[in-house]
Scaffold this motif. Structure first.
Motif, PDB file in Angstrom:
ATOM      1  N   ARG A 434       0.884  -1.290   0.035  1.00  7.93           N
ATOM      2  CA  ARG A 434       0.092   0.136  -0.014  1.00  7.93           C
ATOM      3  C   ARG A 434       0.966   1.215  -0.005  1.00  7.93           C
ATOM      4  NH1 ARG A 434      -5.129  -1.558   0.137  1.00  7.93           N
ATOM      5  NH2 ARG A 434      -5.876  -3.426   0.916  1.00  7.93           N
ATOM      6  N   GLU A 435       2.110   1.247   0.609  1.00  5.38           N
ATOM      7  CA  GLU A 435       3.008   2.254   0.696  1.00  5.38           C
ATOM      8  C   GLU A 435       3.370   2.524  -0.729  1.00  5.38           C
ATOM      9  OE1 GLU A 435       5.425   5.559   1.564  1.00  5.38           O
ATOM     10  OE2 GLU A 435       3.739   4.603   2.614  1.00  5.38           O
ATOM     11  N   LEU A 436       3.780   1.515  -1.710  1.00  6.42           N
ATOM     12  CA  LEU A 436       4.191   1.578  -2.881  1.00  6.42           C
ATOM     13  C   LEU A 436       3.276   2.327  -3.722  1.00  6.42           C
ATOM     14  CD1 LEU A 436       6.677   0.699  -4.461  1.00  6.42           C
ATOM     15  CD2 LEU A 436       5.480  -1.305  -4.941  1.00  6.42           C
ATOM     16  N   GLN A 437       2.115   1.811  -3.499  1.00  4.43           N
ATOM     17  CA  GLN A 437       0.773   2.605  -4.213  1.00  4.43           C
ATOM     18  C   GLN A 437       0.468   3.929  -3.927  1.00  4.43           C
ATOM     19  OE1 GLN A 437      -0.379   0.787  -6.944  1.00  4.43           O
ATOM     20  NE2 GLN A 437       1.060  -1.045  -6.093  1.00  4.43           N
ATOM     21  N   THR A 447       8.871   8.042 -12.179  1.00  7.93           N
ATOM     22  CA  THR A 447       8.586   7.139 -13.347  1.00  7.93           C
ATOM     23  C   THR A 447       8.928   5.716 -12.644  1.00  7.93           C
ATOM     24  OG1 THR A 447       9.137   8.291 -15.206  1.00  7.93           O
ATOM     25  CG2 THR A 447       8.841   6.143 -15.730  1.00  7.93           C
ATOM     26  N   ARG A 448       9.944   5.750 -12.097  1.00  6.10           N
ATOM     27  CA  ARG A 448      10.323   4.287 -11.211  1.00  6.10           C
ATOM     28  C   ARG A 448       9.231   3.946 -10.212  1.00  6.10           C
ATOM     29  NH1 ARG A 448      16.238   3.144  -8.403  1.00  6.10           N
ATOM     30  NH2 ARG A 448      15.768   0.877  -7.851  1.00  6.10           N
ATOM     31  N   ASP A 449       8.623   4.866  -9.543  1.00  4.00           N
ATOM     32  CA  ASP A 449       7.844   4.667  -8.381  1.00  4.00           C
ATOM     33  C   ASP A 449       6.473   4.311  -9.222  1.00  4.00           C
ATOM     34  OD1 ASP A 449       9.342   5.725  -6.327  1.00  4.00           O
ATOM     35  OD2 ASP A 449       8.573   7.775  -6.530  1.00  4.00           O
ATOM     36  N   ARG A 455       3.825  -2.897 -11.383  1.00  6.73           N
ATOM     37  CA  ARG A 455       4.014  -4.026 -11.340  1.00  6.73           C
ATOM     38  C   ARG A 455       3.693  -4.782 -10.306  1.00  6.73           C
ATOM     39  NH1 ARG A 455       8.868  -3.204 -12.229  1.00  6.73           N
ATOM     40  NH2 ARG A 455       9.736  -2.697 -10.179  1.00  6.73           N
ATOM     41  N   ALA A 456       3.639  -4.178  -8.866  1.00  9.62           N
ATOM     42  CA  ALA A 456       3.092  -4.621  -7.725  1.00  9.62           C
ATOM     43  C   ALA A 456       1.665  -4.935  -7.880  1.00  9.62           C
ATOM     44  CB  ALA A 456       3.599  -3.981  -6.542  1.00  9.62           C
TER      45      ALA A 456
END
Length: 569
Positions: A434-437, A447-449, A455-456
């Motif tokens: 959820r932190e990644l999203q 862009t990497r984020d 991908r996740a």
């Protein structure tokens, strides 16, 4: 309900259908088998206990089998995480019941799409005292009653608990195992048994071939980092030493290296040390862990039953005067998908025939291999290569089935929870996901984020896509096991000159389950009960289909064999 008392004894409490309790009956450990046997012989109850592996083995050792049980530990895990349960607060607060049964950590389960660890399961064990068990049982009553479909959830709890009984019974009975045949198979593959920690001669020969082909006499084949360096020095550009990546390269070292790795796996997982540890008195006794995978599939905490190589199947050998009756279901998961989705076209493709061949006959794909690739791609989210080319054809031919898995994937990509047919729910993707999203949605996201978040999301969507199918297939298999177990228990004890060796008093004269692997069962039966056991396996499969899916037009055909050994033709 059975539970421990403060002075180390046992309390037996009749909780009654309406929840009212009787006065506790105090028992000593040595009195328990006779007490349970007496109750089973009159009006068999449903036994409620903390954990089946804790209570049931001592009863089987005394020759006492129980008909039904409610495993509080396993049912707690289902109810606590089920999205179909509205009243979960009490279960969420009962953290002591999140612990494991005390068995060793499960071995990795074959075909688990993702491994998601539950931090609640550790070396701690569930409470076995009577008051804790009664309180937990009441919490589970409330939770189950609050479900949006109590009937399905009750069936899941009963099936899960029956599976726990089967797992303990199969360990008690043991798999009939021919250690001499196992040794012969090992020597045929590896050469004579080496002394101490030396490598078998076949592996030494292959290692020499690999080193010669690499031009590296000191190459280490058992250390992936060192082997990787040797491969690269020889001009073999690989990122890993996995057999899949190695097989893509043409080099004289590859073929002997792949054979070496295969023999190394055999030696490590099922070699002579395995025989010494796991086979006693003609019986192999693995330790099963029902519900050991988040989808509800079983795991193993010892013995490797879920990774038993097919090359060793000839070592499964019936006792004299007995037979092994083995059966596996053809294409279980896609058939379950057809039943869940109510996809009449997909059900028709597999009715009375091989499902993949039926898909070919329907004109969707050109050959059986394409059909298999397409179906697996649909269930596991394959989008590249042949899967990407073939899955759209399934979407046109079987729209209802594809809609079900596509919707499950979409829920997962949004971080949502999906549930199986009976109500087992997928785990939350977790705070890191959820932190990644969240990070990817911020104004300053890179862009990497964004790529990492997408991908996740896709990966979790693949998980939920498969979860609903694999989990429901596991439920069908549990129902099959439970039905078969009860049918076999109704067989009259056979009049045998030689009872089953080392199987114990419950199983030595009656057909009984000895092996289970996702969609396969093996029954050890007296020779004159073998045909009846085969019929019971078929009838149990039909009953499991009706139990879960009613009159859905989906059949579950079996590949069924009777013989002295369990190997396929």
């Amino acid at each position: 309900m059975l539970g421990r008392t403060s002075d180390g004894g046992i309390a037996a409490v009749d909780s009654g259908v309406g929840g009212e309790r009787s006065a506790p009956i105090r028992l000593r450990d040595e009195d328990l088998p006779a007490f349970v046997a007496q109750r089973e012989s009159s009006a068999p109850p449903r036994w409620v206990w903390s954990d089946t592996p804790t209570w049931y083995p001592r009863l089987l050792e005394a020759g006492v089998r129980v008909g039904r049980a409610h495993d509080l530990r396993l049912c707690h895990a289902i109810l606590k995480h089920s999205a179909r349960v509205r009243e979960r607060a009490g279960l969420l607060d009962a953290g002591r019941w999140d612990a494991g049964s005390g068995a060793a950590d499960p071995e990795p389960a074959e075909s688990a799409l993702f491994v998601i660890e539950d931090p609640g399961t550790s070396v701690r064990t569930v409470p076995h005292d009577a008051e804790a068990a009664l309180a937990e049982f009441e919490r589970q009553r409330v939770a189950a009653a609050s479900s949006d479909d109590p009937g399905r959830l009750a069936l899941l709890l009963a099936a899960e608990s029956a599976g726990a009984l089967v797992a303990v019974e199969m360990r008690s009975a043991g798999v009939p195992w021919d250690a001499a045949e196992h040794d012969r198979l090992l020597q045929e593959a590896l050469g004579p048994r080496p002394t101490h920690s030396a490598k078998p001669v076949r592996m030494l020969e292959l290692a020499g071939q690999v080193r010669a082909a690499l031009g590296d006499p000191g190459a280490s084949l058992d250390s992936p980092p060192k082997l990787l360096r040797s491969l690269r020095r020889a001009g073999i550009d690989v990122e890993t030493t996995s057999r899949w990546e190695l097989a893509e390269h043409e080099h004289p070292a590859i073929a002997p290296l792949l054979r070496y790795k295969k023999l190394s796996r055999l030696l490590t997982a099922n070699g002579w040390a395995w025989i010494d540890e796991w086979v006693r008195d003609g019986r192999y006794r693995p330790v099963y862990v029902p519900g050991g995978v988040v989808t509800g599939r079983w795991a193993s905490s010892g013995g490797g039953a879920l990774q038993l190589p097919r090359a060793l199947r000839p070592a499964l050998r019936a006792d004299p005067g007995w037979r092994l009756v083995s059966a596996d279901v053809a294409q279980l998961e896609p058939r379950v998908l057809a039943a869940m989705a109510g996809d009449a076209a997909m059900a028709a493709a597999g009715r009375g025939t091989d499902l993949y061949s039926g898909i070919v006959e329907s004109g969707i794909v050109a050959n059986r291999q394409d059909a298999k690739i397409a179906v697996l791609g649909a269930m596991y989210g394959g989008t590249a290569g042949d899967s990407g080319r073939l899955v759209p054809r399934l979407r046109r031919g079987f729209p209802r089935a594809m809609r079900l898995v596509d919707e499950a994937a979409a829920v997962g990509e949004q971080g949502g929870i999906v549930s199986t047919w009976l109500g087992r729910s997928s785990p939350d993707p977790g705070p890191e996901w959820r932190e990644l999203q969240s990070r990817a949605s911020l104004p300053g996201a890179t862009t990497r984020d964004e790529q990492g978040a997408r991908r996740a999301a896709r990966e979790y969507g693949r998980f939920t896509r498969n979860f609903v199918v694999q989990g429901t297939a596991a439920e069908w298999a549990l129902a099959w096991l439970a039905e078969l177990r009860q049918r076999l228990a109704g067989f009259a004890p056979a009049a045998l000159a030689a009872p089953a060796r080392a199987s114990g008093p419950v199983f030595e004269r009656r057909a009984h389950l000895v092996f289970f692997l996702h969609d396969e069962v093996i029954v050890h039966a007296p020779e004159d009960q073998a045909d009846a056991a085969a019929a019971a396996i078929r009838e149990a499969a039909e009953a499991a289909g009706r139990l879960l899916f009613g009159d859905a037009p989906v059949d579950f055909p079996l590949d069924l064999r009777i013989g002295e050994r369990a190997e396929k033709d």
